[in-house]
Design an enzyme around this catalytic site. Structure first.
Site, short mmCIF file in Angstrom:
data_model
loop_
_atom_site.label_atom_id
_atom_site.label_comp_id
_atom_site.label_asym_id
_atom_site.label_seq_id
_atom_site.Cartn_x
_atom_site.Cartn_y
_atom_site.Cartn_z
N ASP A 87 26.46 3.09 -15.37
CA ASP A 87 26.71 1.95 -16.39
C ASP A 87 27.19 0.72 -15.52
O ASP A 87 27.70 0.87 -14.33
CB ASP A 87 27.91 2.16 -17.39
CG ASP A 87 28.27 0.87 -18.16
OD1 ASP A 87 27.52 0.39 -18.97
OD2 ASP A 87 29.32 0.55 -18.25
N ASP A 103 28.84 -2.93 -16.83
CA ASP A 103 30.04 -3.67 -16.98
C ASP A 103 31.39 -2.63 -17.01
O ASP A 103 31.14 -1.62 -18.01
CB ASP A 103 29.87 -4.36 -18.31
CG ASP A 103 28.90 -5.54 -17.97
OD1 ASP A 103 29.29 -6.52 -17.22
OD2 ASP A 103 27.83 -5.41 -18.48
#
Length: 222
Positions: free
Chosen positions: A17, A19
């Site tokens: 991922d 953020d």
């Protein structure tokens, strides 16, 4: 904090991922989303914790944005996020860790659109991978597993042989539903997270040992 989360286990691919996992964009994201929420008449304090790890389309639909203005609202929101990048930084050690990986063995899997992802990576000083799955590439965003399944497919690996790096509840649920192993990055967590998965606060204590067949094992950094 788990320093050696998967001792002796080798993975064919890593899926990250973005953020909250390899970069910290919370301050910038909450500035933009907070301003948007105030214009919608929403309670900002209760709304902001729900945005992380999700695509804008799911977030806006959840709070009742009409379909006839949804596309315009999303476009304006994304542009505001592209314009406001003050305070975005890498998670500790992420740049060195990512650059140490075989380029064909890792990907970023993010809910952000590509233009925003590339902007934030550049600001944080992080490499753009050869493969990146964005929110525009799937019909169903996190917590649906589609993005991670697509990431593994594009790497040419089974999801069961991949390690997924995540931070947000929606992303963790997506990773679990996909069937990959999960390592939780809790560098941006203000409160302890109740999770059965191993956790680390950053990448400074981690390194990767790559075997001749390309599989990777997380080991302690020198």
């Amino acid at each position: 904090m788990t320093q050696h989360p998967f001792p002796g286990r080798r993975f064919a691919g890593f899926l990250f991922d973005m953020d909250g996992t390899i970069l910290n964009s919370i301050v910038a994201a909450e500035r933009v989303w907070g301003a948007w929420a105030r214009r919608q008449g929403l309670d900002v304090d209760s709304f902001l914790p729900t945005i992380h790890g999700m695509r804008a389309v799911e977030t806006m639909r959840r709070v009742g944005v009409p379909e006839d203005v949804l596309e315009a609202e999303i476009a304006a929101l994304v542009q505001a996020e592209i314009d406001d990048v003050e305070g975005i930084v890498e998670i500790a050690g992420a740049a060195i860790f990512l650059k140490s990986l075989p380029p064909e063995r890792w990907a970023i899997v993010t809910s952000a659109p590509r233009a925003l992802a590339e902007r934030r990576l550049a600001v944080a000083g992080l490499p753009v991978p050869a493969l990146m799955v964005t929110g525009e590439d799937v019909a169903n965003g996190k917590p649906a597993p589609d993005c991670f399944l697509l990431g593994a497919e594009r790497l040419g690996q089974s999801i069961q042989d991949c390690l997924i790096f995540e931070d947000a509840p929606a992303g963790i649920r997506a990773a679990e539903a996909a069937g990959g192993a999960v390592l939780v990055i809790d560098a941006t967590h203000g409160h302890p997270m109740d999770t059965p998965h191993p956790r680390v606060s950053g990448y400074e204590a981690l390194a990767v040992s790559t075997a001749p067949d390309g599989t990777m094992e997380i080991v302690a950094a020198d």
